[in-house]
Design an enzyme around this catalytic site. Structure first.
Site, PDB file in Angstrom:
ATOM      1  N   ASP A  97      -1.305   6.126  -5.790  1.00 33.78           N
ATOM      2  CA  ASP A  97      -2.305   7.075  -6.202  1.00 33.78           C
ATOM      3  C   ASP A  97      -1.652   8.103  -7.044  1.00 33.78           C
ATOM      4  O   ASP A  97      -0.530   8.644  -7.105  1.00 33.78           O
ATOM      5  CB  ASP A  97      -2.492   7.894  -4.864  1.00 33.78           C
ATOM      6  CG  ASP A  97      -2.953   6.862  -3.530  1.00 33.78           C
ATOM      7  OD1 ASP A  97      -4.040   6.348  -3.519  1.00 33.78           O
ATOM      8  OD2 ASP A  97      -2.000   6.537  -2.720  1.00 33.78           O
ATOM      9  N   HIS A 130       0.710  -1.460  -0.080  1.00 33.17           N
ATOM     10  CA  HIS A 130      -0.158   0.068   0.132  1.00 33.17           C
ATOM     11  C   HIS A 130       0.826   1.350   0.140  1.00 33.17           C
ATOM     12  O   HIS A 130       1.629   1.628   0.732  1.00 33.17           O
ATOM     13  CB  HIS A 130      -0.946   0.018   1.379  1.00 33.17           C
ATOM     14  CG  HIS A 130      -1.799   1.139   1.538  1.00 33.17           C
ATOM     15  ND1 HIS A 130      -1.857   2.117   2.510  1.00 33.17           N
ATOM     16  CD2 HIS A 130      -2.890   1.705   0.660  1.00 33.17           C
ATOM     17  CE1 HIS A 130      -2.783   2.801   2.228  1.00 33.17           C
ATOM     18  NE2 HIS A 130      -3.534   2.678   1.016  1.00 33.17           N
ATOM     19  N   ARG A 131       0.868   1.945  -1.137  1.00 34.50           N
ATOM     20  CA  ARG A 131       1.710   3.197  -1.334  1.00 34.50           C
ATOM     21  C   ARG A 131       3.155   2.760  -1.202  1.00 34.50           C
ATOM     22  O   ARG A 131       4.131   3.387  -0.718  1.00 34.50           O
ATOM     23  CB  ARG A 131       1.526   4.166  -0.388  1.00 34.50           C
ATOM     24  CG  ARG A 131      -0.026   4.519  -0.260  1.00 34.50           C
ATOM     25  CD  ARG A 131      -0.288   5.789   0.868  1.00 34.50           C
ATOM     26  NE  ARG A 131      -1.729   5.976   1.047  1.00 34.50           N
ATOM     27  CZ  ARG A 131      -2.125   6.569   1.904  1.00 34.50           C
ATOM     28  NH1 ARG A 131      -1.562   7.143   2.723  1.00 34.50           N
ATOM     29  NH2 ARG A 131      -3.649   6.465   2.238  1.00 34.50           N
ATOM     30  N   ASP A 156       0.043  -1.854   4.389  1.00 40.77           N
ATOM     31  CA  ASP A 156       1.446  -1.368   4.569  1.00 40.77           C
ATOM     32  C   ASP A 156       2.443  -2.225   4.924  1.00 40.77           C
ATOM     33  O   ASP A 156       3.656  -1.614   5.103  1.00 40.77           O
ATOM     34  CB  ASP A 156       1.246  -0.338   5.567  1.00 40.77           C
ATOM     35  CG  ASP A 156       0.034   0.608   5.400  1.00 40.77           C
ATOM     36  OD1 ASP A 156      -0.130   1.109   4.439  1.00 40.77           O
ATOM     37  OD2 ASP A 156      -0.803   1.160   6.428  1.00 40.77           O
ATOM     38  N   LYS A 195      -7.078   9.335  -7.904  1.00 37.01           N
ATOM     39  CA  LYS A 195      -7.491  10.506  -6.643  1.00 37.01           C
ATOM     40  C   LYS A 195      -8.299  11.745  -7.176  1.00 37.01           C
ATOM     41  O   LYS A 195      -7.762  12.781  -7.469  1.00 37.01           O
ATOM     42  CB  LYS A 195      -6.217  10.825  -6.009  1.00 37.01           C
ATOM     43  CG  LYS A 195      -5.583   9.972  -5.411  1.00 37.01           C
ATOM     44  CD  LYS A 195      -6.255   9.113  -4.330  1.00 37.01           C
ATOM     45  CE  LYS A 195      -6.603   9.951  -3.019  1.00 37.01           C
ATOM     46  NZ  LYS A 195      -7.256   9.436  -2.024  1.00 37.01           N
ATOM     47  N   GLU A 236      -4.378   4.072  -8.104  1.00 36.88           N
ATOM     48  CA  GLU A 236      -5.790   4.527  -7.576  1.00 36.88           C
ATOM     49  C   GLU A 236      -5.731   5.888  -8.029  1.00 36.88           C
ATOM     50  O   GLU A 236      -5.122   6.806  -8.109  1.00 36.88           O
ATOM     51  CB  GLU A 236      -5.714   4.484  -6.202  1.00 36.88           C
ATOM     52  CG  GLU A 236      -7.094   5.458  -5.645  1.00 36.88           C
ATOM     53  CD  GLU A 236      -7.137   5.407  -4.240  1.00 36.88           C
ATOM     54  OE1 GLU A 236      -7.964   6.038  -3.496  1.00 36.88           O
ATOM     55  OE2 GLU A 236      -6.382   4.596  -3.554  1.00 36.88           O
ATOM     56  N   HIS A 290      -0.623  10.838  -2.621  1.00 36.43           N
ATOM     57  CA  HIS A 290      -2.213  10.528  -2.054  1.00 36.43           C
ATOM     58  C   HIS A 290      -3.028  11.724  -1.689  1.00 36.43           C
ATOM     59  O   HIS A 290      -3.995  11.870  -2.437  1.00 36.43           O
ATOM     60  CB  HIS A 290      -2.106   9.863  -0.702  1.00 36.43           C
ATOM     61  CG  HIS A 290      -3.080   9.395  -0.075  1.00 36.43           C
ATOM     62  ND1 HIS A 290      -3.852  10.215   0.585  1.00 36.43           N
ATOM     63  CD2 HIS A 290      -4.103   8.167  -0.356  1.00 36.43           C
ATOM     64  CE1 HIS A 290      -5.192   9.555   1.328  1.00 36.43           C
ATOM     65  NE2 HIS A 290      -5.154   8.534   0.508  1.00 36.43           N
ATOM     66  N   GLU A 304       0.591  -0.698  -4.520  1.00 36.44           N
ATOM     67  CA  GLU A 304      -0.567   0.434  -4.886  1.00 36.44           C
ATOM     68  C   GLU A 304      -0.190   1.691  -4.966  1.00 36.44           C
ATOM     69  O   GLU A 304       0.774   2.026  -3.810  1.00 36.44           O
ATOM     70  CB  GLU A 304      -1.599   0.125  -3.713  1.00 36.44           C
ATOM     71  CG  GLU A 304      -2.844   0.989  -3.946  1.00 36.44           C
ATOM     72  CD  GLU A 304      -2.490   2.133  -3.177  1.00 36.44           C
ATOM     73  OE1 GLU A 304      -3.690   3.073  -3.212  1.00 36.44           O
ATOM     74  OE2 GLU A 304      -1.850   2.320  -2.199  1.00 36.44           O
TER      75      GLU A 304
END
Length: 242
Positions: free
Chosen positions: A36, A7-8, A226, A108, A106, A49, A34
């Site tokens: 953003d 995640h990120r 994470d 945003k 993702e 993000h 992942e």
């Protein structure tokens, strides 16, 4: 096998949504990352993000009000003396050329309706021939439908936080091949029924050991966490014992 998405990037060991975080995710054994994306003032696709730069950098204000040149002069907060910059999506794709990671992008655009964000992202996916390695997701489901209409060969997945009744039916109705629910909105029965109907399920943000174990045992398509290293280790342990 359930895939592990960082995640990120490996965002608890390196600054989120940065090249060091993505590189660490690869070292941690993640199957994917992942990230953003948003647009700069001059229309460049950047990886960050928040709509504002305040939390993650030494700058202030909205991403949309910065040119790419000025945005990349900012320093992303980190634990070293080295400068870490906000990356462009192009930088990420260039790096992906050297590995096999999947990338969940993702969009945003729920708060700020970035004009042509979908088109610009899809253009880059085509340029780098990553159609089979990318999943496009968003809380803005209108954006997901737009992506599907522009590029039906690229997988899309709506993100949501609360429960949806028969979400696999909803996914099919908007041309999505995946669902990205909050992990509390992903009970085992929903996961299994979605998979039976050909819809992938990738819950987020799954950090606690008991949640990781539950979703691994439920056989969900992927988990977004994470802590990719911990999740990979738990997956390997469960596989050894099964």
């Amino acid at each position: 096998m359930t895939l592990i998405f960082a995640h990120r990037g490996s965002s608890k060991s390196e600054p989120e949504n940065t090249m060091p975080a993505f590189k660490q995710a690869l070292k941690d054994g993640a199957d994917g990352i992942e990230l953003d994306v948003q647009l700069t003032k001059d229309g460049q696709v950047v990886v960050i993000h928040d709509e504002k730069v305040d939390r993650t950098t030494n700058g202030k204000g909205y991403v949309k009000d910065y040119s790419l040149y000025d945005l990349q002069k900012l320093h992303v907060h980190n634990q070293t003396l080295h400068k870490v910059a906000i990356p462009t999506l192009i930088e990420v794709f260039e790096w992906l050329n050297g590995n096999d990671l999947i990338v969940n992008i993702e969009l945003k655009n729920g708060v700020i309706p970035y004009e042509s964000l979908e088109e610009k992202v899809i253009q880059l996916i085509r340029l780098y021939r990553c159609e089979q390695r990318v999943i496009l997701s968003s809380f803005n489901h209108y954006s997901i439908v737009h992506c599907f209409r522009l590029a039906p060969d690229i997988e899309t997945a709506p993100i949501y936080k609360s429960g949806i009744y028969m979400p696999w039916v909803y996914a099919q109705s908007i041309g999505a091949k995946g669902l990205h629910p909050h992990h509390l909105a992903a009970p085992d029965a929903m996961i299994q029924e979605s998979l039976k109907n050909g819809i992938a399920v990738r819950p987020w943000t799954v950090n606690k050991e008991r949640s990781i174990k539950r979703l691994l045992k439920a056989g969900c398509s992927s988990i977004i966490t994470d802590y990719p290293k911990k999740a990979v280790e738990l997956r390997n342990k469960i596989n050894r014992n099964s």
